[in-house]
Design a protein around this motif. Structure first.
Motif, PDB file in Angstrom:
ATOM      1  N   GLU A  54       0.806  -1.216   0.000  1.00  0.00           N
ATOM      2  CA  GLU A  54       0.000   0.000   0.000  1.00  0.00           C
ATOM      3  C   GLU A  54       0.841   1.269   0.000  1.00  0.00           C
ATOM      4  O   GLU A  54       0.396   2.316  -0.471  1.00  0.00           O
ATOM      5  CB  GLU A  54      -0.949  -0.001   1.210  1.00  0.00           C
ATOM      6  N   ILE A  55       2.066   1.192   0.521  1.00  0.00           N
ATOM      7  CA  ILE A  55       2.986   2.336   0.537  1.00  0.00           C
ATOM      8  C   ILE A  55       4.381   1.798   0.221  1.00  0.00           C
ATOM      9  O   ILE A  55       4.839   0.882   0.917  1.00  0.00           O
ATOM     10  CB  ILE A  55       3.039   3.038   1.912  1.00  0.00           C
ATOM     11  N   PRO A  56       5.089   2.344  -0.766  1.00  0.00           N
ATOM     12  CA  PRO A  56       6.460   1.883  -1.024  1.00  0.00           C
ATOM     13  C   PRO A  56       7.453   2.546  -0.072  1.00  0.00           C
ATOM     14  O   PRO A  56       8.466   3.127  -0.480  1.00  0.00           O
ATOM     15  CB  PRO A  56       6.694   2.298  -2.485  1.00  0.00           C
ATOM     16  N   GLY A  57       7.145   2.439   1.220  1.00  0.00           N
ATOM     17  CA  GLY A  57       7.980   3.073   2.229  1.00  0.00           C
ATOM     18  C   GLY A  57       9.325   2.407   2.425  1.00  0.00           C
ATOM     19  O   GLY A  57      10.173   2.931   3.154  1.00  0.00           O
ATOM     20  N   PHE A  58       9.536   1.278   1.769  1.00  0.00           N
ATOM     21  CA  PHE A  58      10.831   0.597   1.849  1.00  0.00           C
ATOM     22  C   PHE A  58      11.886   1.282   0.992  1.00  0.00           C
ATOM     23  O   PHE A  58      13.072   0.974   1.082  1.00  0.00           O
ATOM     24  CB  PHE A  58      10.685  -0.858   1.404  1.00  0.00           C
ATOM     25  N   LEU A  59      11.466   2.196   0.109  1.00  0.00           N
ATOM     26  CA  LEU A  59      12.435   2.915  -0.721  1.00  0.00           C
ATOM     27  C   LEU A  59      13.315   3.798   0.149  1.00  0.00           C
ATOM     28  O   LEU A  59      12.863   4.351   1.164  1.00  0.00           O
ATOM     29  CB  LEU A  59      11.713   3.768  -1.761  1.00  0.00           C
ATOM     30  N   PRO A  60      14.578   3.979  -0.228  1.00  0.00           N
ATOM     31  CA  PRO A  60      15.454   4.845   0.569  1.00  0.00           C
ATOM     32  C   PRO A  60      15.026   6.298   0.493  1.00  0.00           C
ATOM     33  O   PRO A  60      14.286   6.698  -0.425  1.00  0.00           O
ATOM     34  CB  PRO A  60      16.837   4.629  -0.069  1.00  0.00           C
ATOM     35  N   PRO A  61      15.463   7.132   1.435  1.00  0.00           N
ATOM     36  CA  PRO A  61      15.065   8.546   1.452  1.00  0.00           C
ATOM     37  C   PRO A  61      15.389   9.244   0.138  1.00  0.00           C
ATOM     38  O   PRO A  61      16.393   8.961  -0.510  1.00  0.00           O
ATOM     39  CB  PRO A  61      15.896   9.123   2.610  1.00  0.00           C
ATOM     40  N   ARG A  62      14.493  10.157  -0.251  1.00  0.00           N
ATOM     41  CA  ARG A  62      14.634  11.004  -1.438  1.00  0.00           C
ATOM     42  C   ARG A  62      14.572  10.230  -2.757  1.00  0.00           C
ATOM     43  O   ARG A  62      14.931  10.750  -3.809  1.00  0.00           O
ATOM     44  CB  ARG A  62      15.931  11.836  -1.373  1.00  0.00           C
ATOM     45  N   SER A  63      14.148   8.983  -2.716  1.00  0.00           N
ATOM     46  CA  SER A  63      13.916   8.238  -3.952  1.00  0.00           C
ATOM     47  C   SER A  63      12.424   7.963  -4.090  1.00  0.00           C
ATOM     48  O   SER A  63      11.688   7.932  -3.103  1.00  0.00           O
ATOM     49  CB  SER A  63      14.709   6.930  -3.975  1.00  0.00           C
ATOM     50  N   ARG A  64      11.992   7.779  -5.332  1.00  0.00           N
ATOM     51  CA  ARG A  64      10.567   7.630  -5.583  1.00  0.00           C
ATOM     52  C   ARG A  64      10.294   6.500  -6.570  1.00  0.00           C
ATOM     53  O   ARG A  64      11.209   5.986  -7.216  1.00  0.00           O
ATOM     54  CB  ARG A  64       9.996   8.949  -6.131  1.00  0.00           C
ATOM     55  N   LEU A  65       9.024   6.160  -6.671  1.00  0.00           N
ATOM     56  CA  LEU A  65       8.563   5.159  -7.620  1.00  0.00           C
ATOM     57  C   LEU A  65       7.754   5.880  -8.691  1.00  0.00           C
ATOM     58  O   LEU A  65       6.700   6.447  -8.416  1.00  0.00           O
ATOM     59  CB  LEU A  65       7.698   4.112  -6.916  1.00  0.00           C
ATOM     60  N   ALA A  66       8.247   5.887  -9.929  1.00  0.00           N
ATOM     61  CA  ALA A  66       7.522   6.484 -11.046  1.00  0.00           C
ATOM     62  C   ALA A  66       6.608   5.428 -11.648  1.00  0.00           C
ATOM     63  O   ALA A  66       7.057   4.333 -11.995  1.00  0.00           O
ATOM     64  CB  ALA A  66       8.495   7.006 -12.090  1.00  0.00           C
ATOM     65  N   MET A  67       5.334   5.750 -11.766  1.00  0.00           N
ATOM     66  CA  MET A  67       4.337   4.790 -12.250  1.00  0.00           C
ATOM     67  C   MET A  67       3.755   5.304 -13.563  1.00  0.00           C
ATOM     68  O   MET A  67       3.197   6.395 -13.617  1.00  0.00           O
ATOM     69  CB  MET A  67       3.227   4.633 -11.208  1.00  0.00           C
ATOM     70  N   ALA A  68       3.907   4.499 -14.632  1.00  0.00           N
ATOM     71  CA  ALA A  68       3.439   4.918 -15.953  1.00  0.00           C
ATOM     72  C   ALA A  68       2.505   3.881 -16.554  1.00  0.00           C
ATOM     73  O   ALA A  68       2.560   2.702 -16.205  1.00  0.00           O
ATOM     74  CB  ALA A  68       4.637   5.147 -16.886  1.00  0.00           C
ATOM     75  N   GLY A  69       1.657   4.335 -17.465  1.00  0.00           N
ATOM     76  CA  GLY A  69       0.741   3.433 -18.154  1.00  0.00           C
ATOM     77  C   GLY A  69      -0.643   3.438 -17.539  1.00  0.00           C
ATOM     78  O   GLY A  69      -0.916   4.092 -16.523  1.00  0.00           O
ATOM     79  N   GLY A  70      -1.535   2.669 -18.157  1.00  0.00           N
ATOM     80  CA  GLY A  70      -2.918   2.605 -17.704  1.00  0.00           C
ATOM     81  C   GLY A  70      -3.096   2.061 -16.302  1.00  0.00           C
ATOM     82  O   GLY A  70      -4.116   2.321 -15.651  1.00  0.00           O
ATOM     83  N   MET A  71      -2.105   1.322 -15.793  1.00  0.00           N
ATOM     84  CA  MET A  71      -2.213   0.803 -14.437  1.00  0.00           C
ATOM     85  C   MET A  71      -2.267   1.936 -13.411  1.00  0.00           C
ATOM     86  O   MET A  71      -2.763   1.743 -12.296  1.00  0.00           O
ATOM     87  CB  MET A  71      -1.046  -0.135 -14.121  1.00  0.00           C
ATOM     88  N   THR A  72      -1.746   3.118 -13.776  1.00  0.00           N
ATOM     89  CA  THR A  72      -1.730   4.249 -12.844  1.00  0.00           C
ATOM     90  C   THR A  72      -3.130   4.531 -12.307  1.00  0.00           C
ATOM     91  O   THR A  72      -3.322   4.725 -11.102  1.00  0.00           O
ATOM     92  CB  THR A  72      -1.175   5.503 -13.546  1.00  0.00           C
ATOM     93  N   HIS A  73      -4.108   4.565 -13.194  1.00  0.00           N
ATOM     94  CA  HIS A  73      -5.487   4.861 -12.773  1.00  0.00           C
ATOM     95  C   HIS A  73      -6.007   3.765 -11.841  1.00  0.00           C
ATOM     96  O   HIS A  73      -6.680   4.069 -10.843  1.00  0.00           O
ATOM     97  CB  HIS A  73      -6.387   4.989 -13.995  1.00  0.00           C
ATOM     98  N   LEU A  74      -5.685   2.506 -12.156  1.00  0.00           N
ATOM     99  CA  LEU A  74      -6.155   1.413 -11.302  1.00  0.00           C
ATOM    100  C   LEU A  74      -5.595   1.532  -9.889  1.00  0.00           C
ATOM    101  O   LEU A  74      -6.290   1.242  -8.906  1.00  0.00           O
ATOM    102  CB  LEU A  74      -5.737   0.062 -11.899  1.00  0.00           C
ATOM    103  N   ILE A  75      -4.350   1.965  -9.787  1.00  0.00           N
ATOM    104  CA  ILE A  75      -3.709   2.059  -8.469  1.00  0.00           C
ATOM    105  C   ILE A  75      -4.195   3.277  -7.709  1.00  0.00           C
ATOM    106  O   ILE A  75      -4.613   3.182  -6.543  1.00  0.00           O
ATOM    107  CB  ILE A  75      -2.170   2.117  -8.628  1.00  0.00           C
TER     108      ILE A  75
END
Length: 381
Positions: free
Chosen positions: A228-249
């Motif tokens: 539900e949250i990609p909080g495992f990512l290190p500080p100041r990094s992000r998850l870029a989400m592209a495509g039609g799945m974006t709306h589903l999420i």
């Protein structure tokens, strides 16, 4: 060789995987000297941006309410919606005038509309029939409709002179159906990045890229692998989400429940053009493939491999690409915890990639589709 192909989406501006595969087949077939005519019969609700030529064969507006009836399936019931419609009668006349050497169906859904003409018309019955399967459709469909889809797919395989599968597992399935003729495997791929061009960076700071269509299994894979949250990512990094799945999420309650935290970690981009996708792939620190189910092979896997960036994949994402697991920078997880740990390590630089373009050239469209293009030549002989 003259090839007439039918599918249920336009391809002049290919965005999702199916469109990209058909566009690549058309391009490679023409490059080999074939006349390849693709006719999409599609809903303008789902694809409002068809070219003027493609819109000639779009489903008439008056039929769209029936096609999109929530009690039916749009793809499975295409033929029922358009049966005996003047649109199909006109397309059959044009097909007869074209006098193709082969008629190819992308997916099985439109075959019933042309089956009788292909069997009885003195011109069309001479054409070879090709079923270009993007996966085993009946295996992915809702159980309520599965028997109907199985019957349709089996009928097309039994009638076809050639079936095209995207992986060995699908090929074995089709070869085992009653009356099956030859099956050729032509896996999914992508176009190689231009080594002379450095696309502009679409985002600031380090990010991992996840991309996928609005196919529901893509969303299920995201929730299972990333959470539900990609909080495992290190500080100041992000998850870029592209495509039609974006709306589903982003419209899911699980995402909205943690809106503030997800705003910190996730950059929802939606459907992006090819140029933007090239930039996202080029500048990503890692490409992640949270695919946990489905059939066939995944174009996003080929894109990830050819990016030469670290690839973090759930094992189902490597279906059809198993030999790539030995390459540098390809990391495959068997459970969500391992997936998250690997993705974090890729984002911190603890794991990297030394893959070279020559090592992954085999995953480009020219190489992947070569078995099909070669088969066109022998069908015409």
């Amino acid at each position: 060789m003259k090839i007439a192909a039918f599918g249920h989406y336009p391809i002049h501006r290919p965005l999702h995987g199916g469109q990209r595969r058909v566009a690549a087949i058309a391009r490679q077939a023409r490059a080999a000297g074939n006349i390849f005519r693709y006719v999409p019969i599609y809903s303008t609700r789902g694809y409002p941006d068809g070219s003027p030529d493609e819109r000639r064969s779009a489903v008439p507006d008056a039929l769209l309410p029936r096609l999109h009836d929530p009690q039916r399936r749009e793809d499975l019931h295409f033929s029922d919606t358009l049966k005996d419609h003047p649109l199909i009668e006109g397309l059959i006349r044009e097909l007869r005038e074209f006098a193709p050497d082969a008629v190819q169906f992308e997916h099985p859904w439109l075959y019933p509309l042309f089956a009788e003409a292909l069997n009885r018309d003195p011109v069309l019955r001479r054409a070879r029939l090709i079923y270009s399967a993007h996966n085993v459709e009946a295996a992915l469909i809702d159980p309520h409709w599965r028997a109907e889809a199985e019957a349709l797919e089996a009928a097309l395989v039994a009638r076809a002179d050639l079936a095209v599968a995207v992986c060995d597992a699908d090929a074995r399935h089709f070869a085992g159906l009653p009356g099956a003729a030859e099956v050729v495997v032509a896996p999914n791929g992508c176009w190689a990045p231009d080594p002379e061009t450095v696309p502009s960076a679409p985002l600031d700071g380090p990010y991992a890229l996840v991309a996928g269509s609005a196919h529901p299994p893509n969303a299920r894979g995201y929730w299972a692998s990333i959470g539900e949250i990609p909080g495992f990512l290190p500080p100041r990094s992000r998850l870029a989400m592209a495509g039609g799945m974006t709306h589903l999420i982003t419209t899911d309650d699980r995402f909205r429940r943690h809106a503030q935290m997800n705003a910190e970690f996730v950059v929802p981009l939606g459907v992006v053009e090819e140029e933007a996708l090239s930039g996202l792939l080029h500048h990503a620190r890692a490409i992640c493939l949270p695919i946990t189910e489905g059939g066939g092979t995944n174009l996003k896997t080929a894109e990830a491999l050819m990016s030469c960036k670290p690839v973090i994949a759930m094992r189902p994402a490597m279906r059809g690409f198993e030999e790539a697991e030995r390459l540098s920078g390809v990391h495959v997880a068997d459970d969500p915890e391992q997936f998250r740990c690997l993705l974090r390590d890729a984002m911190t630089g603890a794991i990297g990639s030394q893959r070279r373009p020559d090592e992954v050239a085999q995953y480009g469209w020219p190489a992947q589709l070569a078995p099909l293009i070669s088969r066109y030549e022998s069908l015409a002989a």
